[in-house]
Motif scaffolding. Structure first.
Motif, PDB file in Angstrom:
ATOM      1  N   PRO A 199     -22.756 -13.776 -26.209  1.00  0.00           N
ATOM      2  CA  PRO A 199     -22.701 -12.847 -25.070  1.00  0.00           C
ATOM      3  C   PRO A 199     -21.284 -12.556 -24.585  1.00  0.00           C
ATOM      4  O   PRO A 199     -21.034 -11.489 -24.014  1.00  0.00           O
ATOM      5  CB  PRO A 199     -23.515 -13.573 -23.989  1.00  0.00           C
ATOM      6  N   GLN A 200     -20.356 -13.481 -24.808  1.00  0.00           N
ATOM      7  CA  GLN A 200     -18.996 -13.233 -24.363  1.00  0.00           C
ATOM      8  C   GLN A 200     -18.338 -12.135 -25.193  1.00  0.00           C
ATOM      9  O   GLN A 200     -17.525 -11.356 -24.680  1.00  0.00           O
ATOM     10  CB  GLN A 200     -18.193 -14.534 -24.391  1.00  0.00           C
ATOM     11  N   ASN A 201     -18.709 -12.050 -26.470  1.00  0.00           N
ATOM     12  CA  ASN A 201     -18.275 -10.915 -27.280  1.00  0.00           C
ATOM     13  C   ASN A 201     -18.871  -9.619 -26.745  1.00  0.00           C
ATOM     14  O   ASN A 201     -18.205  -8.579 -26.675  1.00  0.00           O
ATOM     15  CB  ASN A 201     -18.694 -11.110 -28.738  1.00  0.00           C
ATOM     16  N   ALA A 202     -20.168  -9.680 -26.388  1.00  0.00           N
ATOM     17  CA  ALA A 202     -20.831  -8.489 -25.853  1.00  0.00           C
ATOM     18  C   ALA A 202     -20.204  -8.060 -24.528  1.00  0.00           C
ATOM     19  O   ALA A 202     -20.094  -6.860 -24.236  1.00  0.00           O
ATOM     20  CB  ALA A 202     -22.323  -8.761 -25.680  1.00  0.00           C
ATOM     21  N   LEU A 203     -19.775  -9.030 -23.724  1.00  0.00           N
ATOM     22  CA  LEU A 203     -19.122  -8.700 -22.454  1.00  0.00           C
ATOM     23  C   LEU A 203     -17.790  -7.996 -22.685  1.00  0.00           C
ATOM     24  O   LEU A 203     -17.424  -7.079 -21.939  1.00  0.00           O
ATOM     25  CB  LEU A 203     -18.903  -9.969 -21.633  1.00  0.00           C
ATOM     26  N   ARG A 204     -17.067  -8.412 -23.699  1.00  0.00           N
ATOM     27  CA  ARG A 204     -15.814  -7.725 -24.028  1.00  0.00           C
ATOM     28  C   ARG A 204     -16.084  -6.253 -24.344  1.00  0.00           C
ATOM     29  O   ARG A 204     -15.375  -5.354 -23.885  1.00  0.00           O
ATOM     30  CB  ARG A 204     -15.141  -8.384 -25.229  1.00  0.00           C
ATOM     31  N   ASN A 205     -17.117  -6.031 -25.156  1.00  0.00           N
ATOM     32  CA  ASN A 205     -17.433  -4.662 -25.558  1.00  0.00           C
ATOM     33  C   ASN A 205     -17.960  -3.837 -24.393  1.00  0.00           C
ATOM     34  O   ASN A 205     -17.678  -2.636 -24.289  1.00  0.00           O
ATOM     35  CB  ASN A 205     -18.447  -4.675 -26.696  1.00  0.00           C
ATOM     36  N   ALA A 206     -18.731  -4.460 -23.509  1.00  0.00           N
ATOM     37  CA  ALA A 206     -19.323  -3.744 -22.380  1.00  0.00           C
ATOM     38  C   ALA A 206     -18.290  -3.393 -21.312  1.00  0.00           C
ATOM     39  O   ALA A 206     -18.464  -2.428 -20.560  1.00  0.00           O
ATOM     40  CB  ALA A 206     -20.444  -4.586 -21.771  1.00  0.00           C
ATOM     41  N   ARG A 207     -17.228  -4.186 -21.223  1.00  0.00           N
ATOM     42  CA  ARG A 207     -16.152  -3.955 -20.245  1.00  0.00           C
ATOM     43  C   ARG A 207     -16.695  -3.818 -18.826  1.00  0.00           C
ATOM     44  O   ARG A 207     -16.318  -2.896 -18.075  1.00  0.00           O
ATOM     45  CB  ARG A 207     -15.328  -2.731 -20.637  1.00  0.00           C
ATOM     46  N   LEU A 208     -17.594  -4.736 -18.478  1.00  0.00           N
ATOM     47  CA  LEU A 208     -18.135  -4.717 -17.116  1.00  0.00           C
ATOM     48  C   LEU A 208     -17.030  -5.018 -16.111  1.00  0.00           C
ATOM     49  O   LEU A 208     -16.092  -5.768 -16.403  1.00  0.00           O
ATOM     50  CB  LEU A 208     -19.239  -5.769 -16.975  1.00  0.00           C
ATOM     51  N   PRO A 209     -17.129  -4.461 -14.919  1.00  0.00           N
ATOM     52  CA  PRO A 209     -16.111  -4.750 -13.897  1.00  0.00           C
ATOM     53  C   PRO A 209     -15.993  -6.236 -13.587  1.00  0.00           C
ATOM     54  O   PRO A 209     -14.908  -6.733 -13.284  1.00  0.00           O
ATOM     55  CB  PRO A 209     -16.599  -3.966 -12.680  1.00  0.00           C
TER      56      PRO A 209
ATOM     57  N   ARG B  64     -13.138  -9.663 -16.071  1.00  0.00           N
ATOM     58  CA  ARG B  64     -12.960  -8.407 -15.345  1.00  0.00           C
ATOM     59  C   ARG B  64     -12.605  -7.310 -16.342  1.00  0.00           C
ATOM     60  O   ARG B  64     -11.647  -7.455 -17.108  1.00  0.00           O
ATOM     61  CB  ARG B  64     -11.867  -8.553 -14.277  1.00  0.00           C
ATOM     62  N   ASP B  65     -13.421  -6.262 -16.355  1.00  0.00           N
ATOM     63  CA  ASP B  65     -13.215  -5.124 -17.258  1.00  0.00           C
ATOM     64  C   ASP B  65     -13.139  -5.559 -18.721  1.00  0.00           C
ATOM     65  O   ASP B  65     -12.329  -5.059 -19.505  1.00  0.00           O
ATOM     66  CB  ASP B  65     -11.955  -4.351 -16.874  1.00  0.00           C
ATOM     67  N   GLY B  66     -13.985  -6.530 -19.073  1.00  0.00           N
ATOM     68  CA  GLY B  66     -14.062  -6.968 -20.455  1.00  0.00           C
ATOM     69  C   GLY B  66     -12.994  -7.945 -20.882  1.00  0.00           C
ATOM     70  O   GLY B  66     -12.892  -8.289 -22.069  1.00  0.00           O
ATOM     71  N   VAL B  67     -12.193  -8.420 -19.962  1.00  0.00           N
ATOM     72  CA  VAL B  67     -11.108  -9.356 -20.274  1.00  0.00           C
ATOM     73  C   VAL B  67     -11.324 -10.651 -19.501  1.00  0.00           C
ATOM     74  O   VAL B  67     -11.596 -10.628 -18.295  1.00  0.00           O
ATOM     75  CB  VAL B  67      -9.732  -8.760 -19.922  1.00  0.00           C
ATOM     76  N   MET B  68     -11.209 -11.785 -20.182  1.00  0.00           N
ATOM     77  CA  MET B  68     -11.291 -13.065 -19.495  1.00  0.00           C
ATOM     78  C   MET B  68      -9.980 -13.278 -18.750  1.00  0.00           C
ATOM     79  O   MET B  68      -8.921 -13.435 -19.359  1.00  0.00           O
ATOM     80  CB  MET B  68     -11.548 -14.195 -20.500  1.00  0.00           C
ATOM     81  N   THR B  69     -10.058 -13.251 -17.426  1.00  0.00           N
ATOM     82  CA  THR B  69      -8.841 -13.255 -16.615  1.00  0.00           C
ATOM     83  C   THR B  69      -8.565 -14.578 -15.909  1.00  0.00           C
ATOM     84  O   THR B  69      -7.462 -14.777 -15.404  1.00  0.00           O
ATOM     85  CB  THR B  69      -8.920 -12.159 -15.537  1.00  0.00           C
ATOM     86  N   GLU B  70      -9.551 -15.460 -15.863  1.00  0.00           N
ATOM     87  CA  GLU B  70      -9.375 -16.659 -15.052  1.00  0.00           C
ATOM     88  C   GLU B  70     -10.302 -17.764 -15.535  1.00  0.00           C
ATOM     89  O   GLU B  70     -11.438 -17.510 -15.924  1.00  0.00           O
ATOM     90  CB  GLU B  70      -9.679 -16.319 -13.591  1.00  0.00           C
ATOM     91  N   GLU B  71      -9.796 -18.999 -15.507  1.00  0.00           N
ATOM     92  CA  GLU B  71     -10.614 -20.174 -15.786  1.00  0.00           C
ATOM     93  C   GLU B  71     -10.713 -20.994 -14.519  1.00  0.00           C
ATOM     94  O   GLU B  71      -9.700 -21.257 -13.856  1.00  0.00           O
ATOM     95  CB  GLU B  71      -9.984 -20.994 -16.910  1.00  0.00           C
ATOM     96  N   ARG B  72     -11.949 -21.392 -14.170  1.00  0.00           N
ATOM     97  CA  ARG B  72     -12.188 -22.100 -12.914  1.00  0.00           C
ATOM     98  C   ARG B  72     -13.141 -23.262 -13.127  1.00  0.00           C
ATOM     99  O   ARG B  72     -13.896 -23.288 -14.092  1.00  0.00           O
ATOM    100  CB  ARG B  72     -12.837 -21.157 -11.886  1.00  0.00           C
ATOM    101  N   GLU B  73     -13.157 -24.168 -12.141  1.00  0.00           N
ATOM    102  CA  GLU B  73     -14.128 -25.260 -12.129  1.00  0.00           C
ATOM    103  C   GLU B  73     -15.216 -25.041 -11.082  1.00  0.00           C
ATOM    104  O   GLU B  73     -16.150 -25.838 -10.984  1.00  0.00           O
ATOM    105  CB  GLU B  73     -13.414 -26.590 -11.888  1.00  0.00           C
TER     106      GLU B  73
END
Length: 296
Positions: free
Chosen positions: A260-270, A121-130
């Motif tokens: 891509p997870q690095n790119a997601l951090r930079n993109a800061r997608l909701p 959420r907003d470029g931050v990994m906020t939750e780990e799920r199964e």
């Protein structure tokens, strides 16, 4: 749809190595169990009885990285993958609102067929799920499945070049680098690489085996001094686990689908969903078939 193909019998030395991985890493039975087929592993994930990393499991079958995005970001991310085919080899993109990987594994559901997911959420990994089924609640979301180096690790093991993390029963070490990517829309940043140590005398054979799989990152992007690609010589990984590097060995680095997870951090997608590093989607097609796949 791609037909399911039975896996060939693996060399005894490889099966011993894979069972050693499972014994050291632990699993649902605690008895060194290795999932022999992709379908069996996905079923265990879906039933909530397996949540460990997938290296060494379902040997001979393709493994893939996962990214799930909302519709407004999918076109740019597809372009990002095309611009950076080494770290982001696109194997399949699902239809909007569909979570079945029709080409890789008919009948699958990428929302619950992986051992572990990360929610962003907003470029931050906020939750780990199964299981992320309840989070995939709009009709425009799409899943991207990207090639993974785990797909050719059994080929290395068959050639007596078993990756060190498999021997140690750990996750592969992964590192942020200074290698720049070609951006698309909000997606940009630097490449992430995975590392496996080998002796210089083994480098030629390692390259020969892995370059045959361009849809699973292909040959190493760098061999030797990690400092040349922005990695500290201490080799403390940014993701995954540290492994022993013996005297006389040098690090071999491959483009990695955690990029891509690095790119997601930079993109800061909701909002976005990915696999947890090392916890891959395992497909029903064989790794050998991947040699014939072209990537965009």
């Amino acid at each position: 749809a791609q037909a399911i193909v039975s896996c060939t019998v693996l060399p005894p030395a490889l099966m011993r190595a894979l069972k050693r991985v499972a014994r050291r890493a632990g699993n649902v039975s605690g008895k060194g169990h290795v999932f022999e087929t992709a379908q069996a592993l996905r079923t265990a994930c879906r039933e909530g009885t397996f949540s460990l990393q997938t290296s060494g499991h379902a040997p001979g079958y393709v493994q893939a990285n996962l990214v799930i995005l909302r519709g407004e970001h999918t076109r740019d991310f597809e372009a990002f993958c095309r611009n950076n085919a080494a770290p982001c080899p696109l194997l399949e993109m699902t239809s909007p609102g569909s979570y079945e990987a029709i080409r890789l594994a008919p009948g699958s559901d990428v929302r619950k067929d992986l051992p572990k997911y990360h929610v962003w959420r907003d470029g931050v990994m906020t939750e780990e799920r199964e299981d992320v089924t309840d989070l995939c609640n709009t009709g425009d979301m799409q899943a991207f499945l990207l090639g993974c180096s785990f797909s050719w690790e059994d080929a290395l093991a068959s050639a007596q070049l078993t990756p060190r993390h498999m021997e140690e029963g750990s996750n592969v070490p992964m590192f942020n680098t200074s290698i720049r990517l070609k951006g698309a829309g909000p997606f940009e940043g630097n490449m992430v690489v995975s590392m496996r140590p080998y002796r210089p005398s083994e480098t030629e054979k390692v390259i020969e085996i892995t370059k045959a799989y361009p849809a699973a990152h292909g040959r190493p992007v760098h061999v030797g001094n990690p400092d040349k690609i922005g990695i500290d010589v201490s080799l403390k990984p940014d993701y995954g686990d540290s492994v022993v590097v013996h005297d006389g060995e040098v690090p071999h680095f491959w483009a990695c689908g955690v990029t891509p997870q690095n790119a997601l951090r930079n993109a800061r997608l909701p909002f976005a969903i990915t696999h947890a590093p090392g916890h891959m989607f395992v497909a029903d097609i064989l790794s050998e078939q991947l040699k014939n796949w072209s990537v965009p």
